[in-house]
Motif scaffolding. Structure first.
Motif, PDB file in Angstrom:
ATOM      1  N   THR A  84       0.658  -1.308   0.018  1.00 55.55           N
ATOM      2  CA  THR A  84      -0.150   0.000  -0.006  1.00 55.55           C
ATOM      3  C   THR A  84       0.931   1.173  -0.011  1.00 55.55           C
ATOM      4  O   THR A  84       0.381   2.283  -0.482  1.00 55.55           O
ATOM      5  CB  THR A  84      -0.978   0.055   1.227  1.00 55.55           C
ATOM      6  N   ASP A  85       2.046   1.110   0.319  1.00 55.90           N
ATOM      7  CA  ASP A  85       3.109   2.258   0.282  1.00 55.90           C
ATOM      8  C   ASP A  85       2.708   3.053   1.160  1.00 55.90           C
ATOM      9  O   ASP A  85       3.258   4.158   1.780  1.00 55.90           O
ATOM     10  CB  ASP A  85       3.199   2.989  -0.761  1.00 55.90           C
ATOM     11  N   GLN A  86       2.138   2.697   2.255  1.00 58.51           N
ATOM     12  CA  GLN A  86       1.930   3.434   3.692  1.00 58.51           C
ATOM     13  C   GLN A  86       2.945   3.131   4.739  1.00 58.51           C
ATOM     14  O   GLN A  86       3.494   2.127   4.930  1.00 58.51           O
ATOM     15  CB  GLN A  86       0.672   2.639   4.502  1.00 58.51           C
ATOM     16  N   THR A  87       3.378   4.160   5.400  1.00 60.40           N
ATOM     17  CA  THR A  87       4.498   4.025   6.546  1.00 60.40           C
ATOM     18  C   THR A  87       3.845   4.361   7.878  1.00 60.40           C
ATOM     19  O   THR A  87       2.825   4.739   7.911  1.00 60.40           O
ATOM     20  CB  THR A  87       5.480   5.207   6.419  1.00 60.40           C
ATOM     21  N   LYS A  88       4.824   3.812   9.072  1.00 61.74           N
ATOM     22  CA  LYS A  88       4.345   4.034  10.433  1.00 61.74           C
ATOM     23  C   LYS A  88       5.419   4.182  10.897  1.00 61.74           C
ATOM     24  O   LYS A  88       6.633   3.598  10.564  1.00 61.74           O
ATOM     25  CB  LYS A  88       3.419   2.745  10.707  1.00 61.74           C
ATOM     26  N   SER A  89       5.744   4.773  11.788  1.00 61.49           N
ATOM     27  CA  SER A  89       6.833   4.945  12.631  1.00 61.49           C
ATOM     28  C   SER A  89       6.906   3.603  13.561  1.00 61.49           C
ATOM     29  O   SER A  89       5.937   3.231  14.264  1.00 61.49           O
ATOM     30  CB  SER A  89       6.620   6.088  13.814  1.00 61.49           C
TER      31      SER A  89
END
Length: 190
Positions: A84-89
């Motif tokens: 999804t190309d989503q990032t999270k810390s």
């Protein structure tokens, strides 16, 4: 963080001991590295590649008791949900466990990252395909990673991670990877 066991079971002493068990000499990949290295001291490095994206990272992310903001940002992007190309810390405790385990294995080979952060959509899709994916996976919180090394067995990698006494370690022999997380200290798999 104190030296006593926290609510997640991770101890500062256990992680520091894992880092102290090996020496680390590295060349950082960020522009102002020379200034950071003049003071010497303890450094933490993470090396990974992704077979899915073709990306590689070789990053010093912690020096003399301080996380390097730009390096951590790059690690977070690298460990994104590639579907999804989503990032999270990512939880820095997970990165520390990964780095400490790698140091204990005494290898130059980077980890192959199979899964870092997972969006809820990706986790749901993987759950439909496999019974081994947890509904409330720590991957969705940025607190877990699935890793592989071609030069070390699942048993060797998991023993290194378990010796850190800092989170969960799962052995997946059939799929040839080790799960590491910063949750409650536990281990599973045969």
């Amino acid at each position: 963080m104190s030296n006593s066991i926290s609510s997640t079971g991770m101890t500062r002493r256990a992680l520091l001991g894992a880092f102290a068990a090996t020496t680390l000499a590295a060349t950082p990949t960020y522009s102002k590295a020379a200034g950071f290295l003049r003071g010497g001291g303890d450094i933490r490095r993470i090396r990974m590649y992704s077979g899915r994206t073709g990306e590689r990272i070789d990053m010093i992310y912690w020096i003399d008791g301080k996380y390097i903001k730009d390096a951590v940002k790059e690690v977070n992007y690298f460990m994104r949900d590639w579907r999804t190309d989503q990032t999270k810390s990512m939880d820095l405790r997970t990165i520390d466990i990964m780095a400490a385990s790698h140091n204990l294995l005494d290898v130059n080979e980077p980890y192959m990252l199979l899964s870092g952060y997972r969006s809820p959509q990706t986790n749901a899709m993987l759950r439909r395909r496999s019974r081994g994916v947890a509904k409330n996976s720590l991957h969705m919180k940025g607190q877990a990673a699935d890793l592989r090394l071609s030069s070390r067995s699942v048993s060797q990698i998991s023993r290194a991670a378990i010796s850190c006494r800092a989170g969960g370690v799962g052995k997946y022999h059939r799929s040839n990877f080790v799960h590491m997380d910063c949750g409650v200290v536990r281990n599973w798999g045969g």
